[in-house]
Design a protein around this motif. Structure first.
Motif, PDB file in Angstrom:
ATOM      1  N   ALA A 265       0.824  -1.207   0.000  1.00 27.57           N
ATOM      2  CA  ALA A 265       0.000   0.000   0.000  1.00 27.57           C
ATOM      3  C   ALA A 265       0.860   1.260   0.000  1.00 27.57           C
ATOM      4  O   ALA A 265       0.558   2.237  -0.690  1.00 27.57           O
ATOM      5  N   THR A 296      -1.993   1.934  10.589  1.00 27.87           N
ATOM      6  CA  THR A 296      -2.332   0.507  10.528  1.00 27.87           C
ATOM      7  C   THR A 296      -1.876  -0.275  11.746  1.00 27.87           C
ATOM      8  O   THR A 296      -2.249  -1.440  11.909  1.00 27.87           O
ATOM      9  N   CYS A 363      -6.814   4.095  -4.965  1.00 24.59           N
ATOM     10  CA  CYS A 363      -7.759   2.984  -4.787  1.00 24.59           C
ATOM     11  C   CYS A 363      -8.474   2.573  -6.069  1.00 24.59           C
ATOM     12  O   CYS A 363      -8.848   1.406  -6.204  1.00 24.59           O
ATOM     13  N   TYR A 364      -8.656   3.515  -6.989  1.00 20.95           N
ATOM     14  CA  TYR A 364      -9.459   3.213  -8.174  1.00 20.95           C
ATOM     15  C   TYR A 364      -8.698   3.364  -9.485  1.00 20.95           C
ATOM     16  O   TYR A 364      -9.158   2.900 -10.533  1.00 20.95           O
ATOM     17  N   ASN A 369      -9.906  -1.790  -7.457  1.00 12.40           N
ATOM     18  CA  ASN A 369     -11.226  -2.231  -7.000  1.00 12.40           C
ATOM     19  C   ASN A 369     -11.738  -1.478  -5.782  1.00 12.40           C
ATOM     20  O   ASN A 369     -12.740  -1.864  -5.186  1.00 12.40           O
ATOM     21  N   GLY A 370     -11.051  -0.423  -5.390  1.00 13.12           N
ATOM     22  CA  GLY A 370     -11.516   0.383  -4.270  1.00 13.12           C
ATOM     23  C   GLY A 370     -10.720   0.209  -2.996  1.00 13.12           C
ATOM     24  O   GLY A 370     -10.923   0.957  -2.035  1.00 13.12           O
ATOM     25  N   THR A 371      -9.821  -0.773  -2.962  1.00 11.48           N
ATOM     26  CA  THR A 371      -8.948  -0.943  -1.796  1.00 11.48           C
ATOM     27  C   THR A 371      -7.514  -1.145  -2.256  1.00 11.48           C
ATOM     28  O   THR A 371      -7.261  -1.513  -3.404  1.00 11.48           O
ATOM     29  N   LYS A 377      -6.533  -3.847   4.294  1.00  8.03           N
ATOM     30  CA  LYS A 377      -7.226  -3.379   3.096  1.00  8.03           C
ATOM     31  C   LYS A 377      -7.700  -1.950   3.333  1.00  8.03           C
ATOM     32  O   LYS A 377      -8.634  -1.704   4.083  1.00  8.03           O
ATOM     33  N   LEU A 378      -7.043  -1.012   2.699  1.00  8.37           N
ATOM     34  CA  LEU A 378      -7.332   0.404   2.902  1.00  8.37           C
ATOM     35  C   LEU A 378      -8.311   0.899   1.852  1.00  8.37           C
ATOM     36  O   LEU A 378      -8.114   0.690   0.654  1.00  8.37           O
ATOM     37  N   LYS A 379      -9.359   1.572   2.300  1.00 15.28           N
ATOM     38  CA  LYS A 379     -10.311   2.215   1.403  1.00 15.28           C
ATOM     39  C   LYS A 379      -9.860   3.653   1.132  1.00 15.28           C
ATOM     40  O   LYS A 379      -8.906   4.149   1.735  1.00 15.28           O
ATOM     41  N   GLU A 380     -10.601   4.312   0.259  1.00 14.91           N
ATOM     42  CA  GLU A 380     -10.230   5.668  -0.140  1.00 14.91           C
ATOM     43  C   GLU A 380     -10.123   6.599   1.066  1.00 14.91           C
ATOM     44  O   GLU A 380      -9.178   7.388   1.171  1.00 14.91           O
ATOM     45  N   ASP A 382      -9.420   5.768   4.091  1.00 16.64           N
ATOM     46  CA  ASP A 382      -8.233   5.403   4.870  1.00 16.64           C
ATOM     47  C   ASP A 382      -6.973   6.017   4.277  1.00 16.64           C
ATOM     48  O   ASP A 382      -6.118   6.548   5.001  1.00 16.64           O
TER      49      ASP A 382
END
Length: 391
Positions: A265, A296, A363-364, A369-371, A377-380, A382
């Protein structure tokens, strides 16, 4: 430990003066018409390029040249290289420089034998075939001299993306630590940071019972902690340079990552910074990694406490391991500052207002796929929070 396969066929030639034998190794690995790819500047001024050319001429190997590689290598030069290789019937790419030059060479090698756009490989298509690549390394950092990876910036949109495939592993790499002695301290420090980042990306894992690779990674990190200040204080210290150069290769040919889930990441987060602001990759990682660690750490406090204890020498607080984990992160930040690395957004020239767009791209972008990340697993949101920790 997970099942794995590992194959690392690169032939390494290490030590003083070995660049003078480059032609012998090009011939050994089948090259007869070579593209010499390089940046410029010090490679020319130091006489290294002339020595490499002389070694090729001694073996009666013809060559063409393409200079101009810059940090965060650009797609435009890759397209030029592909066109030149096809026009001149080049059958071997020789990278003379650091990770940027090697990555650009790999992109040219893959694109020359591919009917489509080389950028397809930087959008997820694996590289199965490519022209053979050899390297003469001038900076210990990226580990591209032993890896199957390449990172290029697409100038249309300034998107920094990676490609991978066993066809990209160099056939041979010449590693002479003397060639790194003229590097500015900042470049040396950025390289050390990149090496440590490659190790941490593998160290932070959810895979259980990976003690062997844990210990290998820890040993390499401790070597960087020892050699970093030595080489900053004495740039001509050959032994320190040698240890750093070999560590850079081991850190990224994936012998430290086999059998374990990896993260990556932080590299994705940093790529947005160096693409947008053209900062040095290692400098960006110096700002990103402590922030990522801080965010994290609650996911697995004991893993952070373990590296704090084993690598940074922090006293393990079994009653409150989080205290030990945070001490380790602070020790890492102190080390980075001590070797001259930046510590925040401002020092990178980054802007707070760009955070939403960068987080979305992490992320995209590139079909994401958004993570992002394997450890967590980090989202936008995060990723945006991690960027804000860098302010």
């Amino acid at each position: 430990m997970d099942n794995f396969t590992f194959y690392s066929p690169t032939y390494f030639v290490f030590g003083r003066g070995e660049e003078n034998h480059t032609g012998k190794y090009v011939k050994r690995f089948g090259g007869s018409k070579v593209l010499i790819h390089y940046g410029g500047g010090s490679v020319v001024r130091s006489g290294l390029l002339d020595r490499v050319k002389a070694s090729l001429e001694q073996e009666n190997i013809s060559y063409v040249e393409l200079g101009g590689v810059r940090p965060n290598p650009r797609s435009g030069l890759v397209y030029q290289g592909i066109e030149l290789c096809r026009k001149e019937n080049v059958d071997f790419i020789l990278a003379v420089g650091g990770g940027s030059t090697i990555d650009s060479s790999k992109a040219i090698a893959a694109g020359t034998v591919y009917d489509g756009d080389f950028w397809d490989f930087y959008q997820g298509k694996p590289v199965e075939t490519a022209l053979p690549v050899g390297t003469v390394l001038t900076i210990a950092a990226a580990g591209s001299e032993g890896s199957p990876d390449s990172v290029i910036t697409l100038e249309d949109g300034m998107l920094k993306r990676g490609a991978t495939g066993e066809g990209l592993r160099p056939r041979f790499s010449i590693l002479n630590p003397e060639l790194t002695q003229t590097l500015p301290p900042f470049q040396t420090a950025a390289g050390i940071t990149d090496i440590m980042a490659h190790l941490f990306e593998r160290y932070f894992t959810n895979t259980q019972e990976v003690e062997t690779t844990d210990r290998v990674i820890e040993g390499l990190l401790m070597a960087m902690i020892h050699e970093g200040p030595r080489v900053i204080a004495d740039p001509d210290n050959y032994e320190a340079r040698a240890n750093i150069m070999w560590a850079g290769m081991i850190a990224h040919n994936n012998c430290c990552g086999v059998g374990r889930e990896q993260d990556w990441a932080s590299h994705g987060i940093e790529h947005e910074l160096s693409a947008l602001y053209d900062c040095a990759h290692g400098a960006g990682l110096a700002v990103v990694f402590p922030a990522w660690m801080t965010y994290t750490m609650p996911h697995n406090v004991m893993r952070f406490a373990q590296v704090a204890s084993r690598v940074w020498g922090c006293q393990m607080d079994f009653a409150c391991p989080e205290r030990t984990a945070r001490e380790g992160i602070e020790a890492f930040k102190k080390f980075l500052k001590g070797i001259g690395m930046p510590g925040n957004f401002k020092e990178l020239g980054a802007r707070e207002e760009d955070i939403p767009a960068m987080a979305h791209s992490v992320c995209y972008g590139n079909g994401g796929n958004g993570t992002v990340g394997g450890f967590v697993k980090l989202k936008e949101e995060d990723v945006a929070a991690i960027y804000r920790l860098m302010l």
